[in-house]
Design a protein around this motif. Structure first.
Motif, PDB file in Angstrom:
ATOM      1  N   THR A  54       0.829  -7.117  -3.187  1.00  0.00           N
ATOM      2  CA  THR A  54       0.837  -8.320  -2.145  1.00  0.00           C
ATOM      3  C   THR A  54       2.865  -8.809  -1.926  1.00  0.00           C
ATOM      4  O   THR A  54       2.942  -8.989  -3.407  1.00  0.00           O
ATOM      5  N   TYR A  55       3.106  -9.000  -1.173  1.00  0.00           N
ATOM      6  CA  TYR A  55       4.805  -9.967  -0.805  1.00  0.00           C
ATOM      7  C   TYR A  55       4.191 -11.405  -0.762  1.00  0.00           C
ATOM      8  O   TYR A  55       3.586 -11.739   0.071  1.00  0.00           O
ATOM      9  N   PHE A  56       5.044 -12.506  -1.804  1.00  0.00           N
ATOM     10  CA  PHE A  56       4.252 -13.779  -1.529  1.00  0.00           C
ATOM     11  C   PHE A  56       5.842 -14.027  -0.385  1.00  0.00           C
ATOM     12  O   PHE A  56       6.871 -14.722  -1.452  1.00  0.00           O
ATOM     13  N   LEU A  68       7.905 -12.614  -4.012  1.00  0.00           N
ATOM     14  CA  LEU A  68       8.116 -12.219  -5.316  1.00  0.00           C
ATOM     15  C   LEU A  68       6.559 -11.424  -4.944  1.00  0.00           C
ATOM     16  O   LEU A  68       5.971 -11.528  -3.684  1.00  0.00           O
ATOM     17  N   TYR A  69       6.808 -10.081  -6.059  1.00  0.00           N
ATOM     18  CA  TYR A  69       6.175  -9.115  -5.245  1.00  0.00           C
ATOM     19  C   TYR A  69       5.625  -9.179  -7.059  1.00  0.00           C
ATOM     20  O   TYR A  69       5.582  -9.097  -7.670  1.00  0.00           O
ATOM     21  N   ALA A  70       3.744  -9.421  -6.001  1.00  0.00           N
ATOM     22  CA  ALA A  70       2.399  -8.967  -7.370  1.00  0.00           C
ATOM     23  C   ALA A  70       1.730  -7.593  -6.970  1.00  0.00           C
ATOM     24  O   ALA A  70       1.395  -7.560  -5.647  1.00  0.00           O
ATOM     25  N   ASP A  71       1.917  -6.695  -8.092  1.00  0.00           N
ATOM     26  CA  ASP A  71       0.906  -5.146  -8.042  1.00  0.00           C
ATOM     27  C   ASP A  71      -0.980  -5.595  -8.309  1.00  0.00           C
ATOM     28  O   ASP A  71      -0.984  -6.930  -8.140  1.00  0.00           O
ATOM     29  N   SER A  72      -1.594  -4.520  -8.352  1.00  0.00           N
ATOM     30  CA  SER A  72      -2.688  -5.314  -7.856  1.00  0.00           C
ATOM     31  C   SER A  72      -3.005  -4.781  -9.703  1.00  0.00           C
ATOM     32  O   SER A  72      -4.619  -4.833 -10.455  1.00  0.00           O
ATOM     33  N   GLY A  74      -1.999  -6.554 -12.715  1.00  0.00           N
ATOM     34  CA  GLY A  74      -1.436  -7.780 -12.985  1.00  0.00           C
ATOM     35  C   GLY A  74       0.343  -7.682 -13.676  1.00  0.00           C
ATOM     36  O   GLY A  74       0.362  -8.822 -14.491  1.00  0.00           O
ATOM     37  N   GLY A  75       0.821  -7.083 -13.065  1.00  0.00           N
ATOM     38  CA  GLY A  75       2.490  -7.379 -12.300  1.00  0.00           C
ATOM     39  C   GLY A  75       3.168  -7.966 -11.556  1.00  0.00           C
ATOM     40  O   GLY A  75       2.278  -7.821 -10.693  1.00  0.00           O
ATOM     41  N   ALA A  76       4.502  -8.893 -11.708  1.00  0.00           N
ATOM     42  CA  ALA A  76       4.629  -9.345 -10.798  1.00  0.00           C
ATOM     43  C   ALA A  76       6.649  -9.231 -10.807  1.00  0.00           C
ATOM     44  O   ALA A  76       6.876  -9.444 -12.100  1.00  0.00           O
ATOM     45  N   ALA A  77       7.063 -10.085  -9.874  1.00  0.00           N
ATOM     46  CA  ALA A  77       8.645  -9.670  -9.775  1.00  0.00           C
ATOM     47  C   ALA A  77       9.171 -10.824  -8.319  1.00  0.00           C
ATOM     48  O   ALA A  77       8.623 -10.012  -7.514  1.00  0.00           O
ATOM     49  N   LEU A  78      10.247 -11.626  -8.925  1.00  0.00           N
ATOM     50  CA  LEU A  78      10.797 -11.428  -7.463  1.00  0.00           C
ATOM     51  C   LEU A  78      11.410 -10.827  -7.276  1.00  0.00           C
ATOM     52  O   LEU A  78      12.373 -10.762  -8.038  1.00  0.00           O
ATOM     53  N   VAL A  79      11.462 -10.501  -6.331  1.00  0.00           N
ATOM     54  CA  VAL A  79      12.103  -9.157  -5.518  1.00  0.00           C
ATOM     55  C   VAL A  79      13.468  -9.436  -4.869  1.00  0.00           C
ATOM     56  O   VAL A  79      14.090  -8.394  -4.381  1.00  0.00           O
ATOM     57  N   ALA A  80      13.430 -10.192  -3.960  1.00  0.00           N
ATOM     58  CA  ALA A  80      14.397 -10.780  -3.028  1.00  0.00           C
ATOM     59  C   ALA A  80      14.334 -12.577  -3.070  1.00  0.00           C
ATOM     60  O   ALA A  80      13.691 -12.926  -2.155  1.00  0.00           O
TER      61      ALA A  80
END
Length: 174
Positions: A54-56, A68-72, A74-80
């Motif tokens: 998901t992109y938030f 912020l992008y979170a995968d399914s 349990g990983g996440a990162a600010l991407v832009a």
């Protein structure tokens, strides 16, 4: 001001390119689990990918908010920082999730794999960028920016799995 989300919806070819190879779909904004930002800032899911990521948008405001992008898994990162920056990343390096070293060489290898399956990738990308009114930087520039955002500013954007009060793991390490 005309929003980029509206532009994506109105330009079929741009939406199709973002859906694949970008793996970005505005109809997938619901995350698989209840999450929040450790800072308490607002979190708004607005798009997702085929694997349950998901992109938030983070915080208050419009399309200029950090993404912020979170995968399914349990990983996440600010991407832009803002939707325009995210879309440039998805248009120029849709394989960004597979980049681990963030080098131009690695990106070129991944790009070659995509172009084998999609020989018209560059032409489709350029038409999508034009429809959205975006100038495109180089692969090296977008990947360097992704790494900079994720490991710099991104340190202040910790996604937490609400049910267990556990932070997601960083997708991109410094």
């Amino acid at each position: 001001m005309h929003s980029l989300i509206t532009a994506i919806v109105e330009h079929d070819e741009a939406a199709r390119f973002l859906a694949w190879p970008g793996d970005f779909d505005l109809d997938r904004g619901d995350h698989v689990e209840n999450v929040h930002l450790a800072s308490g800032e607002a979190l708004e899911g607005f798009a997702g990918d085929g694997a349950g990521g998901t992109y938030f948008f983070c915080g208050d405001g419009g399309e200029e908010r950090p993404v912020l992008y979170a995968d399914s898994e349990g990983g996440a990162a600010l991407v832009a920082i803002g939707l325009p920056e995210l879309l440039r990343l998805l248009l120029v390096a849709p394989w960004w999730r597979d980049c681990r070293a963030f080098t131009e060489e690695e990106s070129c290898e991944l790009a070659a794999e995509y172009r084998e399956d999609m020989p018209d990738l560059t032409a489709r990308r350029d038409r999508a960028a034009e429809a959205l009114g975006l100038a495109l930087p180089s692969e090296a520039a977008v990947l360097a920016r992704l790494h900079q955002v994720a490991t710099g500013t991104g340190k202040d954007f910790i996604l937490v799995f609400t049910a267990e009060d556990e932070p997601y793991d960083p997708l991109i390490k410094g």
